[in-house]
Design a protein around this motif. Structure first.
Motif, PDB file in Angstrom:
ATOM      1  N   GLN A 176       0.841  -1.193   0.000  1.00 57.07           N
ATOM      2  CA  GLN A 176       0.000   0.000   0.000  1.00 57.07           C
ATOM      3  C   GLN A 176       0.885   1.254   0.000  1.00 57.07           C
ATOM      4  O   GLN A 176       2.094   1.193   0.240  1.00 57.07           O
ATOM      5  CB  GLN A 176      -0.909   0.012   1.228  1.00 57.07           C
ATOM      6  CG  GLN A 176      -1.806  -1.201   1.363  1.00 57.07           C
ATOM      7  CD  GLN A 176      -2.836  -1.275   0.252  1.00 57.07           C
ATOM      8  OE1 GLN A 176      -3.519  -0.303  -0.045  1.00 57.07           O
ATOM      9  NE2 GLN A 176      -2.938  -2.453  -0.377  1.00 57.07           N
ATOM     10  N   ILE A 177       0.263   2.396  -0.260  1.00 55.90           N
ATOM     11  CA  ILE A 177       0.968   3.668  -0.163  1.00 55.90           C
ATOM     12  C   ILE A 177       0.861   4.164   1.283  1.00 55.90           C
ATOM     13  O   ILE A 177      -0.235   4.285   1.822  1.00 55.90           O
ATOM     14  CB  ILE A 177       0.375   4.718  -1.126  1.00 55.90           C
ATOM     15  CG1 ILE A 177       0.475   4.213  -2.570  1.00 55.90           C
ATOM     16  CG2 ILE A 177       1.104   6.052  -0.968  1.00 55.90           C
ATOM     17  CD1 ILE A 177       1.879   3.924  -3.031  1.00 55.90           C
ATOM     18  N   LEU A 178       2.005   4.430   1.893  1.00 57.69           N
ATOM     19  CA  LEU A 178       2.054   4.956   3.258  1.00 57.69           C
ATOM     20  C   LEU A 178       2.461   6.428   3.182  1.00 57.69           C
ATOM     21  O   LEU A 178       3.500   6.765   2.608  1.00 57.69           O
ATOM     22  CB  LEU A 178       3.065   4.168   4.097  1.00 57.69           C
ATOM     23  CG  LEU A 178       3.330   4.692   5.514  1.00 57.69           C
ATOM     24  CD1 LEU A 178       2.066   4.632   6.369  1.00 57.69           C
ATOM     25  CD2 LEU A 178       4.464   3.904   6.173  1.00 57.69           C
ATOM     26  N   ARG A 179       1.625   7.281   3.744  1.00 57.27           N
ATOM     27  CA  ARG A 179       1.898   8.714   3.747  1.00 57.27           C
ATOM     28  C   ARG A 179       2.449   9.128   5.102  1.00 57.27           C
ATOM     29  O   ARG A 179       1.839   8.853   6.132  1.00 57.27           O
ATOM     30  CB  ARG A 179       0.602   9.483   3.460  1.00 57.27           C
ATOM     31  CG  ARG A 179       0.787  10.987   3.327  1.00 57.27           C
ATOM     32  CD  ARG A 179      -0.549  11.686   3.211  1.00 57.27           C
ATOM     33  NE  ARG A 179      -1.250  11.671   4.501  1.00 57.27           N
ATOM     34  CZ  ARG A 179      -2.431  12.253   4.716  1.00 57.27           C
ATOM     35  NH1 ARG A 179      -3.058  12.854   3.722  1.00 57.27           N
ATOM     36  NH2 ARG A 179      -2.994  12.212   5.901  1.00 57.27           N
ATOM     37  N   LEU A 180       3.600   9.769   5.097  1.00 51.96           N
ATOM     38  CA  LEU A 180       4.189  10.264   6.336  1.00 51.96           C
ATOM     39  C   LEU A 180       4.317  11.778   6.251  1.00 51.96           C
ATOM     40  O   LEU A 180       4.874  12.309   5.277  1.00 51.96           O
ATOM     41  CB  LEU A 180       5.580   9.660   6.567  1.00 51.96           C
ATOM     42  CG  LEU A 180       5.628   8.149   6.792  1.00 51.96           C
ATOM     43  CD1 LEU A 180       6.103   7.449   5.537  1.00 51.96           C
ATOM     44  CD2 LEU A 180       6.520   7.802   7.963  1.00 51.96           C
ATOM     45  N   ARG A 181       3.790  12.470   7.241  1.00 50.57           N
ATOM     46  CA  ARG A 181       3.978  13.915   7.362  1.00 50.57           C
ATOM     47  C   ARG A 181       4.954  14.169   8.507  1.00 50.57           C
ATOM     48  O   ARG A 181       4.861  13.552   9.564  1.00 50.57           O
ATOM     49  CB  ARG A 181       2.654  14.628   7.618  1.00 50.57           C
ATOM     50  CG  ARG A 181       1.775  14.690   6.376  1.00 50.57           C
ATOM     51  CD  ARG A 181       0.721  15.773   6.469  1.00 50.57           C
ATOM     52  NE  ARG A 181       0.026  15.915   5.205  1.00 50.57           N
ATOM     53  CZ  ARG A 181      -0.841  16.884   4.933  1.00 50.57           C
ATOM     54  NH1 ARG A 181      -1.116  17.799   5.855  1.00 50.57           N
ATOM     55  NH2 ARG A 181      -1.433  16.959   3.746  1.00 50.57           N
ATOM     56  N   PHE A 182       5.867  15.103   8.254  1.00 47.47           N
ATOM     57  CA  PHE A 182       6.889  15.395   9.253  1.00 47.47           C
ATOM     58  C   PHE A 182       7.325  16.842   9.118  1.00 47.47           C
ATOM     59  O   PHE A 182       7.095  17.493   8.079  1.00 47.47           O
ATOM     60  CB  PHE A 182       8.087  14.455   9.080  1.00 47.47           C
ATOM     61  CG  PHE A 182       8.776  14.563   7.746  1.00 47.47           C
ATOM     62  CD1 PHE A 182       9.889  15.388   7.579  1.00 47.47           C
ATOM     63  CD2 PHE A 182       8.318  13.846   6.647  1.00 47.47           C
ATOM     64  CE1 PHE A 182      10.522  15.490   6.353  1.00 47.47           C
ATOM     65  CE2 PHE A 182       8.952  13.951   5.412  1.00 47.47           C
ATOM     66  CZ  PHE A 182      10.059  14.769   5.266  1.00 47.47           C
ATOM     67  N   THR A 183       7.918  17.343  10.171  1.00 50.78           N
ATOM     68  CA  THR A 183       8.458  18.700  10.156  1.00 50.78           C
ATOM     69  C   THR A 183       9.975  18.651  10.243  1.00 50.78           C
ATOM     70  O   THR A 183      10.550  17.739  10.851  1.00 50.78           O
ATOM     71  CB  THR A 183       7.910  19.544  11.325  1.00 50.78           C
ATOM     72  OG1 THR A 183       8.289  18.927  12.573  1.00 50.78           O
ATOM     73  CG2 THR A 183       6.396  19.647  11.252  1.00 50.78           C
ATOM     74  N   VAL A 184      10.621  19.617   9.628  1.00 51.56           N
ATOM     75  CA  VAL A 184      12.062  19.823   9.736  1.00 51.56           C
ATOM     76  C   VAL A 184      12.291  21.322   9.815  1.00 51.56           C
ATOM     77  O   VAL A 184      11.793  22.070   8.970  1.00 51.56           O
ATOM     78  CB  VAL A 184      12.821  19.230   8.527  1.00 51.56           C
ATOM     79  CG1 VAL A 184      14.302  19.583   8.612  1.00 51.56           C
ATOM     80  CG2 VAL A 184      12.649  17.727   8.461  1.00 51.56           C
ATOM     81  N   GLN A 185      13.008  21.772  10.802  1.00 54.02           N
ATOM     82  CA  GLN A 185      13.217  23.211  10.985  1.00 54.02           C
ATOM     83  C   GLN A 185      14.273  23.768  10.034  1.00 54.02           C
ATOM     84  O   GLN A 185      14.246  24.951   9.685  1.00 54.02           O
ATOM     85  CB  GLN A 185      13.630  23.498  12.436  1.00 54.02           C
ATOM     86  CG  GLN A 185      12.563  23.131  13.446  1.00 54.02           C
ATOM     87  CD  GLN A 185      11.213  23.783  13.138  1.00 54.02           C
ATOM     88  OE1 GLN A 185      11.127  24.978  12.869  1.00 54.02           O
ATOM     89  NE2 GLN A 185      10.158  22.976  13.174  1.00 54.02           N
ATOM     90  N   GLY A 186      15.218  22.924   9.608  1.00 50.58           N
ATOM     91  CA  GLY A 186      16.273  23.375   8.711  1.00 50.58           C
ATOM     92  C   GLY A 186      16.029  22.911   7.293  1.00 50.58           C
ATOM     93  O   GLY A 186      14.889  22.748   6.845  1.00 50.58           O
ATOM     94  N   ARG A 187      17.113  22.645   6.596  1.00 52.02           N
ATOM     95  CA  ARG A 187      17.043  22.287   5.191  1.00 52.02           C
ATOM     96  C   ARG A 187      16.682  20.822   5.015  1.00 52.02           C
ATOM     97  O   ARG A 187      17.195  19.954   5.724  1.00 52.02           O
ATOM     98  CB  ARG A 187      18.389  22.579   4.522  1.00 52.02           C
ATOM     99  CG  ARG A 187      18.410  22.296   3.028  1.00 52.02           C
ATOM    100  CD  ARG A 187      19.811  22.460   2.473  1.00 52.02           C
ATOM    101  NE  ARG A 187      19.868  22.079   1.067  1.00 52.02           N
ATOM    102  CZ  ARG A 187      20.954  21.688   0.434  1.00 52.02           C
ATOM    103  NH1 ARG A 187      22.095  21.627   1.101  1.00 52.02           N
ATOM    104  NH2 ARG A 187      20.928  21.357  -0.845  1.00 52.02           N
ATOM    105  N   VAL A 188      15.817  20.546   4.054  1.00 51.46           N
ATOM    106  CA  VAL A 188      15.497  19.177   3.664  1.00 51.46           C
ATOM    107  C   VAL A 188      16.143  18.915   2.317  1.00 51.46           C
ATOM    108  O   VAL A 188      16.000  19.704   1.378  1.00 51.46           O
ATOM    109  CB  VAL A 188      13.976  18.959   3.576  1.00 51.46           C
ATOM    110  CG1 VAL A 188      13.672  17.572   3.014  1.00 51.46           C
ATOM    111  CG2 VAL A 188      13.337  19.117   4.941  1.00 51.46           C
TER     112      VAL A 188
END
Length: 548
Positions: free
Chosen positions: A458-470
């Motif tokens: 299946q498709i797994l969606r992950l949301r996340f935060t990063v304060q600096g550069r991705v």
């Protein structure tokens, strides 16, 4: 009263030794070395010979019941009656504990029979299955179902195994069962839960890899292949086994040099991170031929092996590629880190496993980078202060640290007058990715929520935060929690999930990555996994998911 005094003396001396060593390190850190050490608890009551992280972030540890009294009492004033025990016929102390990672605390657990040098793994519902041991525990199975209210404890099943299992290895199978392979004088395998009688299948490979008077094939290294067969390594070579038909599908060559790398000439092994369906096994350390007999008979301690051997197990013509480690290591542990690298930790640099037979503690861990060119894959790390010799453990936590415990090369608890006293302390090694200077790069997972159930393909969606550069590509790694004992982490597995889509949510510091979950139970057996988002080799804290 005497036991309490022994505990206090051991704890104070250990703690002062630790502080003195780190004062020294503050002025003598190795140039370019990474990682930091922290003493979590100076005394957990037992010597952590076996260790398993569960999906509620508790770690179950245990040693054996016939050591004599431990340094932690059983709960509620309980005592265990063991009339055949040579040391403690009535034992009111615990030989298993639960470590609460969040609280940095322990509680005693109750095992009723001898768990010495046993094996285990978690079932698909997250229960810890423990199998075998010694004497009254050799055919037992034990179950520990995790809880959050401290009410859970071990339950035991008499004759849960078809035969005695001591120094055996387990692996979780695609259908959720566990296979138990080998053990002392056991050249066979069986399943739990039991199949139809007799549930015992001969494995001549284990007879063929036994060195007379030395064995050198206990605790075999076992890994599940993508075709559903099992890669089994013992001594200095391996086979691919179809366990359903009891047929050897493939025979692999000996590692060049032919030196043994299984107990008691103990090395370690991992299945390297799985990506693009490529499966490679890495075996590191061990002891030269004859080392065990020399150590046992004449107290001559030969320098351990300083090489690793790596093989693509599905290559049409598989061959071992040998590379040098920064140092010799026997009885070391190999732990897959969430960034996809391998930590080599613990052990000695001469002698072998077994009581009193190891020498020259290795204090420096090393990190192995699988994707770098040969000759530049090893990165030395900062040393700790405490020898972690025979019967030590190393376990990855969800926050990315590795907890290290145990070390007891003696027949009983022995804190004084010996080269390597029994260790009751618990430490944490933090790889350099946990340093504060990387905090702006560290992802924080917002979704999925912990304990989410996900499905195959299946498709797994992950949301996340990063304060600096991705920096793309951002990796998503799934790690199965392993059962660690005697320098081998059973069921250890890391999958690099295939990317589908990556995006930023508006102009915020929130991102979304979509990946494809494993396509089959052969690739990833059902159960609980830790999922990590990795940005520029800096992993997030993991989040527990259940794959089914």
């Amino acid at each position: 009263m005497a036991a309490k005094a022994t505990t206090r003396i051991f704890t104070d001396v250990n703690y002062l030794r630790y502080l003195a060593f780190f004062f020294f390190l503050s002025c003598h850190l190795t140039s370019g070395a990474g990682g930091t050490w922290k003493l979590l608890l100076p005394n957990v009551g037992i010597s952590a010979m076996h260790s398993q992280l569960l999906h509620n972030d508790r770690v179950i540890m245990y040693d054996r019941t016939n050591f004599g009294p431990s340094n932690i009492s059983l709960p509620h004033g309980a005592c265990r009656q063991s009339p055949n025990d040579a040391v403690s016929k009535t034992d009111c102390t615990a030989h298993s504990i639960e470590y609460n990672v969040a609280l940095n605390s322990i509680r005693p657990l109750t095992v009723q029979s001898n768990t010495w040098c046993s094996s285990g793994g978690v079932t698909p519902d997250g229960t810890l299955l423990q199998t075998g041991g010694s004497r009254d525990g050799e055919r037992k199975t034990r179950l520990f179902a995790p809880c959050d209210d401290d009410s859970c404890d071990w339950t035991e099943v008499d004759n849960g195994l078809a035969t005695a299992r001591w120094y055996a290895s387990n692996h979780v199978l695609p259908d959720g069962r566990q296979i138990i392979i080998g053990g002392r004088d056991q050249f066979n395998y069986e399943f739990f839960p039991k199949t139809n009688a007799p549930n015992l299948y001969a494995l001549p490979f284990l007879t063929q890899t036994t060195d007379p008077g030395q064995e050198n094939n206990l605790y075999p290294y076992v890994f599940l292949n993508t075709d559903g067969n099992l890669f089994i390594f013992a001594n200095n070579r391996a086979i691919l086994l179809n366990y359903a038909t009891n047929t050897v599908v493939k025979t692999y060559p000996e590692i060049p040099g032919g030196d043994p790398r299984s107990y008691p000439s103990t090395g370690s092994a991992v299945l390297l991170p799985i990506k693009n369906l490529v499966l490679e096994v890495l075996v590191c350390g061990g002891a030269p031929k004859g080392s065990y007999l020399l150590a046992f008979n004449s107290k001559t301690f030969i320098k351990a092996l300083d090489t690793c051997a790596r093989i693509n197990i599905n290559d049409p013509n598989p061959q071992w590629a040998v590379e040098k480690m920064p140092r010799a290591r026997v009885m070391g542990d190999m732990t897959l880190l969430p960034d996809g690298h391998v930590l080599l930790i613990n052990g000695g640099s001469s002698g072998t496993a077994a009581w009193e037979l190891g020498r020259e503690p290795v204090f420096n861990p090393d990190i192995y980078h699988p994707d770098r060119p040969v000759g530049s894959r090893f990165e030395p790390q900062n040393p700790n202060a405490i020898p972690r010799m025979y019967h030590s453990t190393a376990t990855l936590l969800r926050d990315g640290r590795v907890i290290v415990g145990g070390s007891n090369p003696h027949a009983y608890y022995n804190f004084t007058g010996v080269l390597f006293p029994t260790e009751l302390s618990l430490e944490a090694f933090s790889p350099s990715y946990l340093e504060s200077k990387y905090s702006s790069l560290r992802p924080v997972i917002m979704d999925p929520m912990p304990q989410t159930t996900i499905n195959y393909g299946q498709i797994l969606r992950l949301r996340f935060t990063v304060q600096g550069r991705v920096k793309t590509p951002v990796k998503v790694n799934m790690v199965y929690p392993s059962f660690n004992t005697h320098s081998f982490s059973m069921n250890q597995r890391l999958l690099v999930l295939d990317h589908v889509l990556f995006s930023r949510i508006g102009f915020s510091s929130t991102y979304e990555v979509r990946v494809r979950t494993p396509s089959s139970v052969n690739l990833a057996p059902p159960g609980y996994y830790m999922v990590f988002v990795v940005n520029q080799d800096i992993p997030s804290e993991g989040v527990w998911v259940r794959l089914e």
